[in-house]
Structures are given as C-alpha cells and as structure tokens.
Write a protein that holds these residues in place. Structure first.
Motif, PDB file in Angstrom:
ATOM      1  N   PHE A  17     -25.690 -79.074  41.269  1.00  0.00           N
ATOM      2  CA  PHE A  17     -26.406 -79.291  42.527  1.00  0.00           C
ATOM      3  C   PHE A  17     -27.284 -80.536  42.495  1.00  0.00           C
ATOM      4  N   ARG A  18     -27.696 -80.954  41.317  1.00  0.00           N
ATOM      5  CA  ARG A  18     -28.395 -82.240  41.256  1.00  0.00           C
ATOM      6  C   ARG A  18     -27.433 -83.362  41.643  1.00  0.00           C
ATOM      7  N   TYR A  19     -26.229 -83.348  41.082  1.00  0.00           N
ATOM      8  CA  TYR A  19     -25.284 -84.428  41.376  1.00  0.00           C
ATOM      9  C   TYR A  19     -24.859 -84.429  42.840  1.00  0.00           C
ATOM     10  N   LEU A  20     -24.661 -83.241  43.395  1.00  0.00           N
ATOM     11  CA  LEU A  20     -24.283 -83.174  44.805  1.00  0.00           C
ATOM     12  C   LEU A  20     -25.377 -83.756  45.684  1.00  0.00           C
TER      13      LEU A  20
ATOM     14  N   THR B 207     -31.159 -78.721  43.168  1.00  0.00           N
ATOM     15  CA  THR B 207     -31.213 -79.381  44.474  1.00  0.00           C
ATOM     16  C   THR B 207     -32.603 -79.942  44.756  1.00  0.00           C
ATOM     17  N   PHE B 208     -33.630 -79.104  44.599  1.00  0.00           N
ATOM     18  CA  PHE B 208     -34.971 -79.514  45.029  1.00  0.00           C
ATOM     19  C   PHE B 208     -35.596 -80.526  44.084  1.00  0.00           C
ATOM     20  N   LEU B 209     -35.283 -80.411  42.799  1.00  0.00           N
ATOM     21  CA  LEU B 209     -35.823 -81.402  41.879  1.00  0.00           C
ATOM     22  C   LEU B 209     -35.260 -82.779  42.228  1.00  0.00           C
ATOM     23  N   GLU B 210     -33.958 -82.835  42.448  1.00  0.00           N
ATOM     24  CA  GLU B 210     -33.324 -84.112  42.767  1.00  0.00           C
ATOM     25  C   GLU B 210     -33.842 -84.657  44.099  1.00  0.00           C
ATOM     26  N   ARG B 211     -34.015 -83.777  45.070  1.00  0.00           N
ATOM     27  CA  ARG B 211     -34.429 -84.217  46.399  1.00  0.00           C
ATOM     28  C   ARG B 211     -35.875 -84.733  46.391  1.00  0.00           C
ATOM     29  N   ALA B 212     -36.753 -84.028  45.693  1.00  0.00           N
ATOM     30  CA  ALA B 212     -38.143 -84.462  45.616  1.00  0.00           C
ATOM     31  C   ALA B 212     -38.223 -85.827  44.951  1.00  0.00           C
ATOM     32  N   ASP B 213     -37.428 -86.000  43.910  1.00  0.00           N
ATOM     33  CA  ASP B 213     -37.414 -87.264  43.186  1.00  0.00           C
ATOM     34  C   ASP B 213     -36.947 -88.393  44.108  1.00  0.00           C
ATOM     35  N   TYR B 214     -35.917 -88.102  44.885  1.00  0.00           N
ATOM     36  CA  TYR B 214     -35.361 -89.106  45.792  1.00  0.00           C
ATOM     37  C   TYR B 214     -36.379 -89.505  46.864  1.00  0.00           C
ATOM     38  N   THR B 215     -36.999 -88.516  47.492  1.00  0.00           N
ATOM     39  CA  THR B 215     -37.971 -88.823  48.547  1.00  0.00           C
ATOM     40  C   THR B 215     -39.125 -89.651  47.975  1.00  0.00           C
ATOM     41  N   ALA B 216     -39.575 -89.295  46.774  1.00  0.00           N
ATOM     42  CA  ALA B 216     -40.656 -90.060  46.154  1.00  0.00           C
ATOM     43  C   ALA B 216     -40.225 -91.506  45.905  1.00  0.00           C
ATOM     44  N   ARG B 217     -38.980 -91.690  45.492  1.00  0.00           N
ATOM     45  CA  ARG B 217     -38.505 -93.057  45.231  1.00  0.00           C
ATOM     46  C   ARG B 217     -38.404 -93.877  46.513  1.00  0.00           C
ATOM     47  N   ILE B 218     -37.928 -93.249  47.577  1.00  0.00           N
ATOM     48  CA  ILE B 218     -37.840 -93.952  48.860  1.00  0.00           C
ATOM     49  C   ILE B 218     -39.233 -94.410  49.286  1.00  0.00           C
TER      50      ILE B 218
ATOM     51  N   ALA C  19     -18.470 -99.710  37.542  1.00  0.00           N
ATOM     52  CA  ALA C  19     -19.541-100.398  36.820  1.00  0.00           C
ATOM     53  C   ALA C  19     -20.904 -99.757  37.121  1.00  0.00           C
ATOM     54  N   ASN C  20     -20.976 -98.997  38.184  1.00  0.00           N
ATOM     55  CA  ASN C  20     -22.208 -98.286  38.524  1.00  0.00           C
ATOM     56  C   ASN C  20     -22.044 -96.805  38.186  1.00  0.00           C
ATOM     57  N   PRO C  21     -22.657 -96.368  37.088  1.00  0.00           N
ATOM     58  CA  PRO C  21     -22.417 -94.983  36.650  1.00  0.00           C
ATOM     59  C   PRO C  21     -22.911 -93.940  37.656  1.00  0.00           C
ATOM     60  N   THR C  22     -23.759 -94.351  38.590  1.00  0.00           N
ATOM     61  CA  THR C  22     -24.229 -93.368  39.564  1.00  0.00           C
ATOM     62  C   THR C  22     -23.592 -93.602  40.937  1.00  0.00           C
ATOM     63  N   ASN C  23     -22.365 -94.119  40.945  1.00  0.00           N
ATOM     64  CA  ASN C  23     -21.704 -94.262  42.250  1.00  0.00           C
ATOM     65  C   ASN C  23     -21.361 -92.882  42.806  1.00  0.00           C
ATOM     66  N   VAL C  24     -21.237 -92.814  44.126  1.00  0.00           N
ATOM     67  CA  VAL C  24     -21.050 -91.519  44.789  1.00  0.00           C
ATOM     68  C   VAL C  24     -19.831 -90.767  44.246  1.00  0.00           C
ATOM     69  N   LEU C  25     -18.728 -91.492  44.077  1.00  0.00           N
ATOM     70  CA  LEU C  25     -17.520 -90.828  43.613  1.00  0.00           C
ATOM     71  C   LEU C  25     -17.725 -90.211  42.229  1.00  0.00           C
ATOM     72  N   ALA C  26     -18.402 -90.957  41.342  1.00  0.00           N
ATOM     73  CA  ALA C  26     -18.658 -90.437  39.989  1.00  0.00           C
ATOM     74  C   ALA C  26     -19.563 -89.216  40.049  1.00  0.00           C
ATOM     75  N   GLU C  27     -20.536 -89.255  40.962  1.00  0.00           N
ATOM     76  CA  GLU C  27     -21.452 -88.113  41.073  1.00  0.00           C
ATOM     77  C   GLU C  27     -20.724 -86.865  41.578  1.00  0.00           C
ATOM     78  N   ILE C  28     -19.842 -87.077  42.547  1.00  0.00           N
ATOM     79  CA  ILE C  28     -19.071 -85.942  43.069  1.00  0.00           C
ATOM     80  C   ILE C  28     -18.170 -85.380  41.969  1.00  0.00           C
ATOM     81  N   LYS C  29     -17.603 -86.287  41.168  1.00  0.00           N
ATOM     82  CA  LYS C  29     -16.748 -85.808  40.081  1.00  0.00           C
ATOM     83  C   LYS C  29     -17.572 -85.011  39.071  1.00  0.00           C
ATOM     84  N   LEU C  30     -18.772 -85.498  38.759  1.00  0.00           N
ATOM     85  CA  LEU C  30     -19.627 -84.764  37.823  1.00  0.00           C
ATOM     86  C   LEU C  30     -20.029 -83.404  38.400  1.00  0.00           C
ATOM     87  N   ALA C  31     -20.307 -83.389  39.691  1.00  0.00           N
ATOM     88  CA  ALA C  31     -20.653 -82.112  40.325  1.00  0.00           C
ATOM     89  C   ALA C  31     -19.484 -81.144  40.183  1.00  0.00           C
ATOM     90  N   ARG C  32     -18.287 -81.641  40.434  1.00  0.00           N
ATOM     91  CA  ARG C  32     -17.102 -80.779  40.364  1.00  0.00           C
ATOM     92  C   ARG C  32     -16.801 -80.382  38.913  1.00  0.00           C
TER      93      ARG C  32
END
Lengths: 477, 313
Positions: free
Chosen positions: B13-16, B164-175, B78-91
């Motif tokens: 859920f973090r990756y998603l 989910t919430f850990l990732e989301r809080a981190d994201y909002t703080a970064r924005i 080349a970007n390890p956090t690209n969306v496709l890679a993240e979806i693959k990691l989630a799966r």
C-alpha cells in the motif's frame, strides 16, 4: 494419410459416436457454435491471467510468469470407471506407505528377497537419516499424485507415483472454477462430482497427523513452506495456504525455539504443528542435508525426529517414487497387501541390467527413456518423436551411465478432443488424481488434473514442455 | 500473522499510494505547463524535487523538458521510483501476501498492474497523458475500494492502512516543503497571479481543489491552504488526518495484541504536537523547519513500527 483413429479416444472410444460418459456433453456440444466456444476459451484465458494462475518456467529466457494453456472440453470419467481407479489407487498408496515404513525399519521386503538390497542401499533417494524414525500418525505420504494413462476402454496404467511433493492440484480446482463460470448451464444438465472441498480435506488430513509435541490445547497450527515467489509452483503454494487459512512461510520466517519449529509473527515466535512443505528433502535443513541450502530451516529435521513437528510429506518418501523402484511396484503391492495389483504398471526395462540395456539400445526408436531421478519431462527421450541426432546423443548418455535410466514402450496414450480453430481435434492426455493419506484411511478427491499434449501427435503432456490442462469430470451415477 | 506478511501489506500500500501521488504530481505540473508555458521548466524542476528525483534526472538529462520529465516519472527504468516500477512492486508484494488478501483485492492489484503495464509500455503521447494519469488514479482507487469493501477489519487491514497513511503524510509534507515559499503569509491579502497559480497546483497535487473551495469559497490565501493541508482533520490528505489515522490503526493493533509498543507513544506524541498547533504557531516556528522536523519524526515512527511488529529486514 489415413484418418482411422489408432488411439482410444475418451469421447469417441474407437468408433464415431460418443461413449456413454460423454453422451450428455455431446448433445450439448452439437447445439454450440465453434466461434462462440472459442470466445469462451479466450474469456477463460483472461480469467486465468487476472487471477494470476501462472507458473514460472525454469531455464527460459523470458522466465517470468506464463499461463498453462487451458482447454474448455472436459475430460469425462464415469462413476464406474472412477470406482475402479479409486480401488486401484488406494491399494497402491497403502502399499507405498507400508513399503516406506518397512524400508526405514526392518526391511522385510529385502530379507524376503523380493527386491535387491543394492536397489535401496545405492539409491540417492534413500535417506539413511530416516531409519528408525516414526512419522506422526504412521503416515509417510500425506499427499500423493498418481499419474495414470489409458490405452483402451479398460486399460489404465500407473505411469508415476509422485510421492514427494506432487503439484497441480490448484489447477484441478481453478479449472473447475473456470468451467463453472464459463458454462453454468452444462453443470445444470450434467451431474459432476464436486472437487471444491479439496482444501478442507487437505487441512483435515494434515491435522489428523499431529506430532507428539502437540499439547491438544487450541487449534493446531498448519503452515505451508514454499521456496518463494520465484518457484515455478508459487501460485499453488499461496493458493493452498489461502484456501486452508494457513500461513505461507519461507525458510527465513522460521527458526527453532525451545525445540519447536516456530514462525516469526507480528506477535513474536509461534510454534507450528504441521508443516506442508513444498521444498525437496535436500534443501529442507542445511544442518542435516545440503549445507548450502538457503531455503530450509537449520535443525528442522532434528525437531521432526524428536516428534515436535509433522512434515508432510515425510522426508525420504522419494525412495517410493524412484523410477528404478517403479518397476518393482507390482511386487511391492503384492508383498504388503497380499492382493493382486488392481492397476497395471507400464512394463519397464532397467538399464542397469546389461541384458535390458542391450535391448534398449537396439530399440531406442520405439522406446521412451527416462532419467531415474528426473521429473517434469526434462531429460527424457521419446524415441518415435526424436530425430536421429537426438537419439545418437541420448545413446551416448545412456552408455555412459546406464543405471541412471529406465526405458518403457511408447504407450498408445488415449486422446481427448481439444477445441481448435477448425473444431475438435484429438490430443493425447494423462490423468493425475490427488490422494490424501490420513492415519485412519485414504481420501481420494473425485477428479484430478488432466494434462494434454497440445501439439498434434505429441505424447509429452508436461506443462514445462508445452502441455495444457483440462477440467476433469467424474460423473454422479 | 507473519512479520513478512505485515511487511508485504504495508509496502504494497505504500507503493500504490506513491504511484498515485506521482500521478497527482504530474497532473499539477501538467496543468501549470498548459496555462503558463513560460514557467513550465521551473515547475517540472520543482516536481522532481518533491519526490527527490532531481539528481537522478539530471544525471540523464540537461533540461527540464516536459516530455522527458513525464517519461522519467512514469516509466523510465533509470528512475527507480517511476510509476510503473512502483505498481510492479505493489503487485509483487501483493503476490507475496496473497494469502492475506481477499480475491477481489488481489484481482484489483493484478489488473492494475496489467493495465498500467499496457498503458506505459511506450512513452505516453501528450494528448493521451490526461487519460493515462486518470487511469493510474482510477486503478489505485479500485484497489483501495476492494480493500474497503471486502477485507476483514483485522490486523491485516490495519497494516495495509498504516502503509497508505505513512506514505501519504510524507508526500503531503514534501509538497508543502517544495512549495513553502509560496505558502508564506505575505503582506498582501490577495495573492499575485503567480501565487494563485502555485496555490492551484498545490491543491491539484493533493487532490484538494474541490474540498478547499467548499470550505473556503473563493477566499484563497497561503495561510488557509497551509492550514488545510497541515492541520485540517477533515481533509483526507492532510498531515493531521493521516497521523490521526495511523494512531487509530496502531491503537487497533495494541488492543488486538493486548500490547502497547514504543511506536504507540511515538504516534501519540506526533499527533499531540499537531493537535496543539495552530497555523500561527507553525508559521512562528517556521514552516520549513516545522516540515523538516515532521518528516524526520514520521520516518522514525515508520522504522519503529517495523521493529515493533517484526518486519524490519
């Protein structure tokens, strides 16, 4: 080219009309159109992909996940046929368990001179560490997948006994699930024995063989041990764990705590009572077997010997499905049951015997030669289908290590129709029913996995060699 | 539950969430690029900053050209956090913990992976970009919906939600951190046109435009946006909301296992700080410092959860 069928066909037998088990299906089929059925087949494939019913192929370049092709025409078995198979399989599996107990204890069968001592002593599948060990409930093979082939109306042969860690049962279940989804009307017309309770039966069978260390308080803890996500049968491991409500563990989730095998949970370490392990003997315990194994659990075999956990199947069961032992199975059945074998064995030439070897070398073009310890259709020669060069190369291997091989006549495997673009076409099939062994008896689920060689004329049904599967129906009376 | 299973759920859920957030971020940047082409390059640089991808990007590219940035974020290996890679990691994580998921959740995440694999198999043409970004959000929502609709509310569910919430809080703080200069209160009551555009970007990237309008009408100000994203407990992507959810997920685990762990005290302390803060005290403390402090406490809380529930590696 003649169109005369040379093989027994599950649907048509040796004639042109449907055999009685297929009568209702054939009536239904006549009203269906091929394009509609092809559409259903495409839907089925989509269903498998969505569900993630995939396997990994070893040694393939693009080795990720592949689907095992599924054919929508079922393989149908009458109740009467099934009853006979059931008796034969039960007899054979009982004999196998008695044989295993004997081989790891008094070895009466060798003393009686029914099988040669060196067949056991020099066999890699024999596990000296198991000598004198009493498996919980007296069961060695909790799960067996007996491979059967058919050559005529009443001729069934056992091809292999698969007494180690047989796989494929998840396909038996998912194939049925898919058929129920695709053709609900068929199941309303034809009464087919259900297979869906297999996971419950498996759980009960595992729980019926509790280890002495189980104190009897609370529900016994069952777990499935998998080599991990990259194993070819990972889907099946996770599927069975899910269906049984058991934990799916890997070696690194486990350790020995106070003499018990325990798994690392969010609450700490929890002891396991029964472990359905899908890892080979060699890899299960680096302290007792292969020291380089990273898949197993150090000390798990000592815990097993001390009666603190049940391993299913027991270590060392490979000696019973070894291909060199196979040729002695009729003898083994007679010795332990006192009965005539109900199911036949395929006549087998042991290449370790010089006379047999000479015969095999002279007749390679017509024989099937298998490695004694091989499985999955790897490293075998199908003489009639092989090129001159392949036969030549195989001949060299055979001469170098004759004891590594057995040879069997090429059987006229029965065919069953598959759906192709042009309509139905016969392809060779085999059948693997799944047998559960409990201390109080044997439990056979009515059905199994029908594997089908999709290539025209091919006799190799293994999924790793391009085989597909079918739903297998055992009819109610 | 196995520690490994808790880890798989949490990371799935973090990756998603991360993939969905990256899509939101691109949507915000894309919007600015459409309306203010002159400042587009700066915007894309800021977008890369928000997820810490500026330096890997600059290792490959010299300019912040839109097509390159978008491709880098969506699918560039080349970007390890690209969306496709993240979806693959989630799966992959879902596959690992399949026994813990309902069939519907597994099918949703497997479907998500198959659809995005197809949609991102080659660079996305500009005219298809809105549709593809929408697809990412939609697929992520389908997995979340299956989770809500079909899963037992037990420890499995709570570990998934913690991710989910850990990732989301981190994201909002970064924005907030990347944009903190436009969120500082200015003397002027009404923002400049530039400010307005930036504010809209922030709201878009946090999926909060409509909610914000609903709460504040047309009264857009830096102070109101900062309050909305940091302290408003009604906003499902605000820091206070996410930390509140994490605390209640952790409290569930404490009750279920009948055991409080160090992570519970840390979550209580973190939520306590947020509850006692007002947007004025945040600005007094300094928005940037407040954010830095929050991100480091959040990451310490994440590490403690992994230790306490035995899924640290």
């Amino acid at each position: 080219m003649s169109d005369t069928p040379r093989f027994f066909d599950e649907l048509a037998g040796t004639g042109d009309t449907a055999r009685s088990p297929y009568a209702d299906y054939a009536t239904w089929f006549e009203q269906e159109s091929i394009p509609d059925l092809r559409k259903k087949a495409a839907q089925a494939e989509n269903f498998f992909r969505r569900t993630g019913i995939t396997f990994n192929v070893y040694g393939a370049q693009d080795a990720d996940e592949r689907l095992i092709p599924f054919d929508v025409v079922p393989r149908v078995i009458s109740n009467r046929e099934w009853q006979k198979l059931t008796r034969g399989i039960e007899q054979r599996v009982r004999a196998i368990n008695a044989f295993l107990h004997d081989i790891y204890h008094r070895q009466e069968i060798i003393r009686a001179g029914r099988i040669p001592a060196e067949l056991i002593a020099n066999n890699e599948a024999f596990l000296p560490q198991m000598i004198g060990v009493e498996p919980p409930g007296g069961v060695y093979t909790h799960i067996v997948g007996t491979d059967l082939v058919r050559t005529g109306e009443n001729e069934f042969f056992v091809l292999e006994d698969n007494a180690r860690t047989p796989s494929g049962v998840s396909y038996m279940l998912e194939n049925r699930e898919t058929m129920l989804r695709m053709f609900p009307e068929l199941f309303a017309r034809i009464r087919v024995k259900p297979v869906q309770d297999y996971p419950t039966r498996l759980l009960r069978a595992l729980q019926a063989s509790l280890p002495p260390a189980y104190t009897g308080s609370g529900k016994p803890t069952v777990a499935v041990l998998t080599p991990g996500i990259h194993n070819s049968a990972y889907f099946e491991h996770s599927f069975l764990a899910e269906q049984m409500g058991a934990e799916l563990v890997e070696g690194h989730d486990l350790r020995i705590e106070n003499g018990r095998v325990a798994m690392r949970t969010t609450r700490g370490y929890t002891p396991i009572d029964v472990l359905y392990r899908r890892i080979d003997d060699d890899f299960i315990d680096p302290l007792n077997f292969r020291p380089d194994s990273i898949l197993g659990v150090p000390g798990i075999f000592d815990a097993y010997r001390a009666g603190s956990i049940t391993l299913a199947n027991a270590p060392g069961t490979g000696i019973a499905d070894d291909k060199a032992i196979y040729s002695y199975m009729p003898e083994i059945v007679r010795f332990y049951t006192g009965e005539k074998p109900i199911l036949e064995n395929v006549p087998t030439h042991r290449c370790s015997d010089p006379e047999a070897l000479a015969y095999v070398l002279d007749n390679l073009e017509s024989l099937v030669v298998k490695e004694v310890h091989g499985s999955g259709g790897y490293g075998m020669l199908v003489g009639p289908a092989a090129s001159k060069r392949e036969i030549k190369a195989f001949r060299a291997k055979l001469v170098a290590k004759p004891a590594n091989y057995i040879a069997q006549p090429t059987l006229a495997l029965s065919t069953c129709p598959i759906l192709t673009k042009a309509g139905l076409a016969p392809r060779h099939v085999d059948l693997r029913p799944f047998v559960l062994v409990r201390p109080d008896g044997i439990d056979l689920t009515p059905g199994g996995l029908t594997r089908v060689a999709l290539k025209k004329g091919s006799l190799v049904v293994n999924s790793s060699q391009g085989g597909g599967t079918k739903d297998t129906w055992v009819l109610e009376d | 539950m196995l520690g490994k299973t808790a880890a798989g759920l949490y990371w799935m859920f973090r990756y998603l969430e991360r993939a969905e957030n990256t899509a939101r971020l691109i949507e915000g940047g894309f919007r600015i690029a459409l309306t203010r082409p002159d400042s587009a390059d700066d915007e894309w640089a800021g977008v890369l900053d928000s997820i810490g991808a500026r330096s890997p990007y600059l290792a490959r590219h010299e300019t912040f050209e839109q097509g390159q940035v978008v491709n880098f974020l969506l699918r560039d290996p080349a970007n390890p956090t690209n969306v496709l890679a993240e979806i693959k990691l989630a799966r992959d994580n879902a596959r690992l913990v399949r026994t813990a998921l309902s069939r519907e959740v597994w099918e949703a995440v497997n479907d998500c992976w198959m659809q995005l694999n197809a949609a991102l198999s080659r660079p996305v043409p500009l005219r298809d970009l809105p549709e593809v970004l929408g697809l990412i959000r939609q697929q992520s929502a389908l997995v979340r919906g299956a989770l809500h609709g079909t899963m037992l509310r037990n420890d499995i569910f709570n570990f998934a939600r913690l991710g989910t919430f850990l990732e989301r809080a981190d994201y909002t703080a970064r924005i907030i951190d990347v944009k903190y200069y436009v969120l500082l209160p200015t003397v002027a009551q009404v923002g400049s046109q530039d400010d307005n555009m930036q504010w809209e970007h922030i709201l878009r990237a946090t999926g909060g435009q409509a909610s914000f309008k609903w709460l504040h009408g047309g009264e857009v100000s830096a102070r109101a946006i900062a309050d909305f994203l940091i302290l408003d407990g009604r906003m499902p992507r605000s820091i206070a909301f996410c930390v509140g959810k994490m605390q209640s997920n952790l409290n569930y685990l404490a009750r279920e296992y009948d055991l409080r762990k160090p992570c519970h005290d840390m979550a209580d302390a973190l939520l306590g700080r947020l509850s006692s803060a007002t947007i004025d005290t945040v600005f007094e403390h300094g928005l940037h410092d407040f954010n830095l402090d929050f991100v480091s406490r959040l990451s310490a809380l994440g590490a403690q959860i992994e230790t306490d529930y035995r899924f640290d590696r």
